[in-house]
Design an enzyme around this catalytic site. Structure first.
Site, PDB file in Angstrom:
ATOM      1  N   LYS A 280     -32.561   8.660  17.393  1.00  0.00           N
ATOM      2  CA  LYS A 280     -33.491   9.749  17.108  1.00  0.00           C
ATOM      3  C   LYS A 280     -33.343  10.193  15.657  1.00  0.00           C
ATOM      4  O   LYS A 280     -32.311  10.013  15.023  1.00  0.00           O
ATOM      5  CB  LYS A 280     -33.242  10.929  18.050  1.00  0.00           C
ATOM      6  CG  LYS A 280     -33.394  10.571  19.520  1.00  0.00           C
ATOM      7  CD  LYS A 280     -34.812  10.096  19.837  1.00  0.00           C
ATOM      8  CE  LYS A 280     -34.961   9.725  21.297  1.00  0.00           C
ATOM      9  NZ  LYS A 280     -34.380   8.423  21.634  1.00  0.00           N
ATOM     10  N   ASP A 281     -34.388  10.824  15.192  1.00  0.00           N
ATOM     11  CA  ASP A 281     -34.478  11.246  13.796  1.00  0.00           C
ATOM     12  C   ASP A 281     -33.342  12.185  13.407  1.00  0.00           C
ATOM     13  O   ASP A 281     -32.986  13.090  14.158  1.00  0.00           O
ATOM     14  CB  ASP A 281     -35.824  11.953  13.618  1.00  0.00           C
ATOM     15  CG  ASP A 281     -36.081  12.392  12.195  1.00  0.00           C
ATOM     16  OD1 ASP A 281     -35.425  11.874  11.293  1.00  0.00           O
ATOM     17  OD2 ASP A 281     -36.947  13.253  12.011  1.00  0.00           O
TER      18      ASP A 281
END
Length: 763
Positions: A280-281
Site C-alpha cells: 500500500k501507498d
C-alpha cells in the site's frame, strides 16, 4: 537551456492525441537535461509523457485540485478475495489467546531455567559483551545479537528462534566467533550453516536449552522424531491454533514493508515471517491484512502502545499465510483540496464522466521510480545483457537527483538535502576510488540494491551479473517489469489516439466470452511467472492496488474479427493489451508495431534474447494482459467546503475506534515551529529515496526505521487556518488489483499527477 523532459530515446512522445485537450503539453513539467558519464539522458524528474501517459478519455476541461496535500487525504482499504473491505475495528487480542500465552510462558520459563541458563544470567546486562562482539563482527551482526539477547532476557512469550549471522568465507574468523560465544556467552551455542552462495558459510546462534548441542542424536532431536523442523519458528506450538496469526495493519504515512520491518524488529523476527497480499501507498492512511508465522496476538497487541503511526488489530489464527496477489483490489477515499473551477457544473460534469466512462488504465509514474534514472531505462540495459552498464547505472553518481531536490524544493535545506548529498558523495567516492569497504560505510542503509551489489562485488570483483543477482529478486525484477509497463503505456496511448475510446475495432484483443472460449488456447497468467509488482521496494511504489494479475487465472484472449463487430458481443471495456512475454499474442492491427518499434529503438528484440539469463529476458517471461479502460467501482463523490486546512475531511478507521475507545496514536500531521495548520511532513513526499535510517524511542529501546525524520521548516504555504472558505472534492471508489488511483484523478483534473506539479500548487 530548458526543454520539456522528454528523452530522445523515446518515439511517439509528441504525436497528437485526439482525446487529449489541445493544451495538454503545457501541463508537462519543464526540467533540465544533464548528460552523465554513462551516456544516459538524466532528467531531474520524469514526466508522464516520458513513460507514455499521454491521452484522456473525455474532452471535458479539467480543474485545479491538489492531490495528497496531506497524507490523510488519501485513504486506502484493501478489498479481500471475498469482496469485503478490510477495516481496523479492534486493537485488543482475543481473550482466549491469553490462556495459550500463559501456557507458552510456562514452557519458555522451563527452557530458560535449564542447567546452562540461570536466573542470574537472565538479569545480567551484556553491554560489555556486545561491545566486544561489535569489534569482532561489525555493527549488523552486533545489533542482531543484541536484539536476540534482549528477546531472551525480556521473558519473551514466544519460543526463542535461532539467528543466523552474516555470510563469512574466512574460516579463521568464524573460529574466533565460535570461541567468543564459548568464552563470553555460554548460555548460547553456535554452529556453522551454508551461506547464500557456495563460497560462504554462516554462523547460527541459538539458545542452549541444556542439551549441550549433542548433534543429531540429541534428546531434542529424538523427541521430535520424524516431525520436520520449521526454521521460521519453534516446533512447540499449540496444535489447536493455526500456525499463522492474521491481523489488520493500519498505518499512516508509512509503506507496508517499512511498517512490517519495524514490527519485526520489535518482535525480534525476520521480515520474511510476514505475508501480505499487496503493498500500500506510503503517502496515505491504509488498512490491509497481514499474516505472521507463530506469533501470539497478545504480543502484537502490546505493541500498539509503542508504535507510532501504526496500529494492529482484528486478530485471528489461520492455517495459511498470505501471498502477493490474494486480493481483489482496494477501496480508495481521496480528498482533493483547493478546488478551483469555472463553476460547480464543470466539476459535476467531469466527475460524472469519470464514473460513466472511467479512465485509461495506465501504469502510474510510481511504477518508474522517483530518481533521476527511471527504472525502465535500467530494465532496457538488463534486457540487452549489458551487465556492467546496468551495474554502473545503479551505482554511479546521479547529478539529476541533486538538481531535482534543489530545483523543485529549493526551500529544503535540512536533513533531506544532507542525506541526498551524503548518498551522492558515497556514489562519487566509489566511482573515483573503487573502495567498496569505504563506500559501504558511507552509503545509507535504505539503498538496498546498491549495498547488495557492493557486498557481492567485494567477494566477486568484476562479476557484475552476479552483483545484479545479489539484489533481492523482487527488487531487481522491478527494472524489467517497468520496461514492460513503459511499452504498455505507449501502446495504450497509441490505441486511444488512433482508434478512440468508444468502440472496439478490428484486431483489438479482448477476453473471450461464451462459445469463443472454446476456440482459443489458454494463455498462462503472469501469476504463474511470479511477476509480482507489489513485492518491489516500496520506495518505488505509490497507491498501486495490487499485483499485475490478469482478470482470471486462465483468461482466454482473442483478436476481434469482423463477425464480432457485427454481433456487438464485445465493448470497449473488454479491450486488453499485452505485457510483453513469450506466451502472449499482440493485437492484429497497427498497435502491435508500437511494441516492436519502441523496443527496437532501445536495441531490444521481443522475440529473441541476446543472452541466456532468464530473469532478465522478456522471451523467458510468459507475459500477461491488462485492460485498457477501467471504470471506478461503487463510485461516490461529494463537494465539501472548509476553512481550516489542518482539519481532516475524511474519517479513518482509527477515528472510528477512537469514538468508542481512546487510542494513543501519535499523529505526524501537526504544526511545527509556530506555523499553524501546516503539515510540514507533507512536503517531503518522494524524497524518501534520500532518507537514511530513522530512529525513535520505544520505551527504553531505540528502534530504527520507524518514524519520518523531522523535516526542515517550510514557509510561504497557502494552507493555513485563516484562508477563508475553500472547496474540496471527496471521492470514494474501488479499483481492481494493479490499477492506479492517480490515473483516475488525472482523468478528472486533466493535469499531471507528478509530485513536482502538485508541489507547485502548494506554493
Amino acid at each position: 537551456m530548458w526543454r520539456y523532459g522528454v528523452s530522445i530515446l523515446k518515439p511517439y512522445h509528441y504525436f497528437h492525441c485526439k482525446s487529449c485537450p489541445a493544451d495538454s503539453k503545457s501541463n508537462l513539467t519543464k526540467t533540465p537535461v544533464i548528460k552523465s558519464s554513462n551516456s544516459l539522458t538524466l532528467m531531474t524528474t520524469i514526466t508522464e509523457s516520458d513513460v507514455g501517459i499521454l491521452c484522456f478519455i473525455s474532452h471535458l476541461p479539467g480543474f485545479r485540485g491538489i492531490l495528497k496535500q496531506r497524507y490523510s487525504d488519501f485513504i486506502v482499504n484493501e478489498v479481500d478475495t471475498e469482496g469485503n473491505v478490510v477495516h481496523l475495528t479492534s486493537l485488543d487480542a482475543p481473550p482466549e489467546v491469553m490462556i495459550d500465552v500463559f501456557s507458552l510462558n510456562k514452557f519458555t520459563q522451563a527452557v530458560q531455567e535449564g542447567e546452562t541458563k540461570t536466573p542470574d544470567q537472565l538479569n545480567k546486562c551484556y553491554a560489555s559483551e556486545i561491545i566486544k562482539f561489535r569489534s569482532l563482527a561489525g555493527d549488523t551482526d552486533a545489533d542482531r545479537l543484541e536484539a536476540f539477547i534482549n528477546q531472551i532476557t525480556s521473558g519473551s512469550e514466544e519460543d526463542i528462534c535461532p539467528i543466523v549471522l552474516s555470510p563469512d568465507s574466512d574460516k579463521s574468523h568464524r573460529t574466533a566467533m565460535h570461541n567468543f560465544f564459548k568464552e563470553n556467552l555460554r548460555f548460547l551455542v553456535t554452529d556453522t550453516v551454508d551461506g547464500p552462495d557456495s563460497s560462504s558459510k554462516c554462523i547460527r546462534v541459538r539458545l542452549n536449552s541444556g542439551n549441550n548441542n549433542k548433534g543429531r542424536n540429541s534428546k531434542k532431536r529424538k523427541e521430535r522424531g520424524d516431525k520436520p523442523y520449521d526454521s521460521r519458528g519453534s516446533s512447540h506450538w499449540p496444535e489447536h491454533l493455526g500456525k499463522f496469526l492474521r491481523f489488520h495493519l493500519y498505518k499512516e504515512n508509512k509503506d507496508t514493508q517499512e511498517a512490517l520491518g519495524l514490527i519485526g524488529k520489535m518482535l525480534g523476527i525476520q521480515p520474511r515471517s510476514f505475508g501480505f497480499a499487496g503493498t500500500k501507498d506510503k503517502r496515505s492512511v491504509s488498512t490491509q491484512r497481514v499474516t505472521v508465522f507463530k506469533q501470539h496476538a497478545s504480543r502484537l497487541a502490546a505493541l500498539n502502545e509503542r508504535l507510532i503511526g501504526i496500529k494492529v488489530g482484528d486478530f485471528c489464527y489461520v492455517k495459511d499465510d498470505f501471498l502477493l496477489g490474494q486480493l481483489l483490489g482496494n477501496r480508495f477515499t481521496i480528498i482533493l483540496r483547493g478546488i478551483v473551477a469555472d463553476s460547480e457544473e464543470t466539476i459535476k460534469a467531469s466527475v460524472e464522466s469519470l464514473g460513466r466512462h472511467g479512465f485509461i488504465n495506465y501504469f502510474g509514474l510510481q511504477r518508474f521510480g522517483s530518481g533521476s534514472i527511471p527504472t525502465h531505462r535500467i530494465g532496457a540495459t538488463l534486457l540487452r545483457g549489458e551487465w556492467q552498464a546496468a551495474a554502473s547505472t545503479i551505482l554511479d553518481p546521479r547529478e539529476g537527483d541533486i538538481l531535482s531536490l534543489t530545483f523543485f524544493f529549493p526551500f529544503l535545506l535540512g536533513k533531506a538535502l544532507f542525506r541526498c548529498l551524503t548518498t551522492q558523495r558515497a556514489r562519487e567516492y566509489y566511482k573515483e576510488t573503487g573502495d567498496i569497504e569505504g563506500t559501504l560505510r558511507q552509503l545509507p542503509r535504505h539503498l538496498v540494491a546498491e549495498r547488495a551489489m557492493l557486498q557481492c562485488l567485494k567477494k566477486c570483483p568484476g562479476n557484475y551479473l552476479q552483483a545484479l543477482k545479489a539484489i533481492p529478486r523482487t527488487l531487481r525484477m522491478m527494472y524489467v517489469h517497468s520496461y514492460q509497463s513503459y511499452l504498455w503505456n505507449h501502446a495504450a496511448s497509441m490505441r486511444v489516439e488512433k482508434y478512440g475510446s468508444n468502440e472496439v475495432v478490428l484486431g483489438d484483443l479482448v477476453y473471450c466470452k461464451g462459445n469463443d472460449a472454446e476456440k482459443v488456447k489458454v494463455v498462462p497468467s503472469e501469476h504463474e511467472d511470479n511477476n509480482f509488482e507489489d513485492a518491489y521496494d516500496c520506495s518505488q511504489l505509490d497507491e498501486i492496488s495490487g499485483t499485475d494479475l490478469p482478470e482470471g487465472k486462465n483468461n482466454l484472449v482473442k483478436a476481434i474479427t469482423a463477425a464480432d463487430i457485427s454481433t456487438g458481443n464485445y465493448t470497449i471495456e473488454d479491450v486488453v493489451l499485452p505485457m510483453p512475454g513469450s506466451r502472449i499474442i499482440y493485437p492484429v492491427n497497427d498497435i502491435a508495431n508500437v511494441y516492436h518499434d519502441m523496443a527496437k529503438k532501445d536495441g531490444i528484440s521481443l522475440t529473441e534474447s541476446v543472452h541466456n539469463i532468464k530473469e532478465f529476458s522478456i522471451t523467458s517471461m510468459t507475459g500477461s494482459y491488462r485492460r485498457v479502460f477501467q471504470k471506478p467501482i461503487d463510485f461516490e463523490w461529494e463537494l465539501l467546503s472548509y476553512t481550516d486546512g489542518s482539519i481532516a475531511l475524511s474519517e479513518t478507521d482509527l477515528d472510528k475506534i477512537a469514538k468508542t475507545k481512546p487510542v494513543n496514536l501519535v499523529k505526524e500531521e501537526k504544526p511545527t515551529d509556530g506555523t499553524e495548520g501546516q503539515d510540514s511532513s507533507d512536503h517531503m513526499e518522494h524524497i524518501e529515496s534520500f532518507e537514511d535510517d530513522k530512529k525513535f524511542s520505544t520505551g527504553n529501546v531505540e528502534v530504527e526505521g520507524s518514524r519520518e525524520a523531522e523535516p526542515p521548516q517550510i514557509h510561504s504555504l497557502p494552507e493555513s487556518n485563516s484562508l477563508g472558505t475553500q472547496k474540496a472534492l471527496k471521492l470514494a471508489f474501488t479499483l481492481p488489483a494493479s490499477c492506479y488511483a492517480t490515473m483516475a484523478i488525472r482523468e478528472l483534473l486533466k493535469t499531471s499527477t507528478s509530485v513536482a506539479f502538485h508541489k507547485t500548487l502548494n506554493q
